[in-house]
Design a protein around this motif. Structure first.
Motif, short mmCIF file in Angstrom:
data_model
loop_
_atom_site.label_atom_id
_atom_site.label_comp_id
_atom_site.label_asym_id
_atom_site.label_seq_id
_atom_site.Cartn_x
_atom_site.Cartn_y
_atom_site.Cartn_z
N ASN A 291 15.91 -26.03 -5.83
CA ASN A 291 14.93 -26.16 -7.16
C ASN A 291 14.32 -27.58 -7.05
O ASN A 291 14.64 -28.42 -6.31
CB ASN A 291 15.87 -26.05 -8.10
CG ASN A 291 17.19 -27.14 -8.10
OD1 ASN A 291 16.88 -28.46 -8.49
ND2 ASN A 291 18.35 -26.99 -7.34
N ASN B 211 10.71 -25.13 -10.63
CA ASN B 211 10.89 -24.00 -9.72
C ASN B 211 12.42 -23.74 -9.41
O ASN B 211 12.82 -24.95 -8.89
CB ASN B 211 10.04 -24.00 -8.48
CG ASN B 211 10.38 -23.07 -7.38
OD1 ASN B 211 11.24 -23.46 -6.61
ND2 ASN B 211 9.65 -21.82 -7.52
N ARG C 269 12.29 -16.07 -6.63
CA ARG C 269 11.40 -17.24 -7.48
C ARG C 269 11.62 -17.19 -8.83
O ARG C 269 10.86 -16.30 -9.44
CB ARG C 269 10.04 -17.38 -6.74
CG ARG C 269 10.20 -17.75 -5.31
CD ARG C 269 8.69 -17.70 -4.64
NE ARG C 269 7.70 -18.83 -5.40
CZ ARG C 269 6.60 -18.83 -5.00
NH1 ARG C 269 6.01 -18.43 -4.08
NH2 ARG C 269 5.71 -19.83 -5.57
N PRO D 4 7.85 -26.44 -5.01
CA PRO D 4 7.46 -26.05 -6.42
C PRO D 4 5.91 -26.46 -6.61
O PRO D 4 5.42 -27.75 -6.22
CB PRO D 4 8.29 -27.17 -7.16
CG PRO D 4 9.56 -27.07 -6.32
CD PRO D 4 8.93 -27.49 -4.63
N GLU E 120 9.87 -19.74 -11.84
CA GLU E 120 8.93 -20.59 -12.14
C GLU E 120 8.64 -20.66 -13.52
O GLU E 120 8.56 -19.65 -14.15
CB GLU E 120 7.75 -20.63 -11.28
CG GLU E 120 8.38 -20.78 -9.66
CD GLU E 120 6.97 -20.86 -8.95
OE1 GLU E 120 7.00 -21.20 -7.66
OE2 GLU E 120 5.78 -20.51 -9.40
#
Length: 260
Positions: free
Chosen positions: A104, A90, A66, A211, A68
């Protein structure tokens, strides 16, 4: 001649008696000072506060699949009320022997914060606050390949899921604090509980991560956020600060000692 002296003596005696009577029974009128309202209105710095969510980098350290980033912001609209929100991105990429996943998306939240901290002086900007947010995310994800093993027959089935686009919504409750460590520079943290409003588990191929929300397999998510932000003093807001009224004797005055 003696009668004249007698008349003057009687008049003087009457005048003395009248003066003594007035001094005994006539009391001077003392006006009490009017009570003053000590509440004072000040124009204090407001402005736009912009920063970064440092906790997203911590998540990447523990979950390398991940990646972010999130920008946080709030704007002071009254003495204790703030319009707040964030914007983030994300990217999730995962691969193992069973499947390959790519996803994403972007997200945003908007809401309000209320500062419960009682100020010690008008220009103090430390915060102990509670807030509520509405969250929205749009993401796309796919599984370029997957493999399903049949343990009984010893067979395996391969395939892929095409790219899917979805939008999700949630509500989150927040409790946190912010401290002004330098002029216009703030450090803060908060805890938040998020409640998903969109059901994504019933789809044939649900996402792994939403996200801004977190694990897509759960209906609620607990999160901790650490932030660093800078305030741009673009405007001022009106605030009322109440000074304590002084009543009775001053603290510096000592009461006379009682005689034993």
């Amino acid at each position: 001649m003696s009668s004249c002296f007698l008349t003057l003596a009687v008049q003087a005696q009457k005048k003395s008696a009248t003066s003594k009577k007035d001094s005994v029974f006539v009391k001077p009128v003392v006006k009490k000072p009017a009570r003053v309202n000590n509440d004072t209105t000040y124009m204090v710095p407001g402005g736009l506060r912009i920063g970064l969510d440092l906790s997203r980098f911590v998540v990447t350290a523990f979950q390398p699949y991940r990646k972010e980033i999130a920008v946080v912001a709030d704007a002071r609209i009254t003495s204790n009320m703030y319009l707040a929100g964030e914007l983030g991105y994300n990217n999730t990429s995962h691969s193992d022997s069973n499947y390959t996943y790519k996803g994403n998306g972007v997200y945003t939240t908007v809401g309000i914060d209320y500062n419960f901290l009682k100020k010690q002086e008008p220009r103090e900007r430390h915060m102990l606050y509670g807030g509520i947010r509405y969250g929205f995310a749009h993401l796309s994800y796919e599984a370029p390949s997957y493999t399903i093993y049949n343990g009984y027959w010893g067979e395996k089935t391969t395939g892929s899921f095409p790219q899917t686009n979805i939008s999700t919504h949630w509500v989150e409750l927040i409790l946190g604090m912010k401290v002004e460590v330098l002029t216009n520079l703030f450090l803060g943290w908060n805890i938040r509980e998020k409640f998903l409003l969109t059901n994504v588990k019933d789809s044939d191929f649900p996402p792994i991560v939403i996200p801004g929300f977190g694990n897509a397999s759960k209906k609620n998510s607990f999160d901790v956020q650490y932030t660093i932000s800078y305030n741009l003093p673009l405007w001022k807001v009106k605030t009322t600060f109440a000074k304590p009224l002084i009543s009775g004797k001053s603290k510096k005055e000592k009461e006379p000692e009682k005689k034993k």
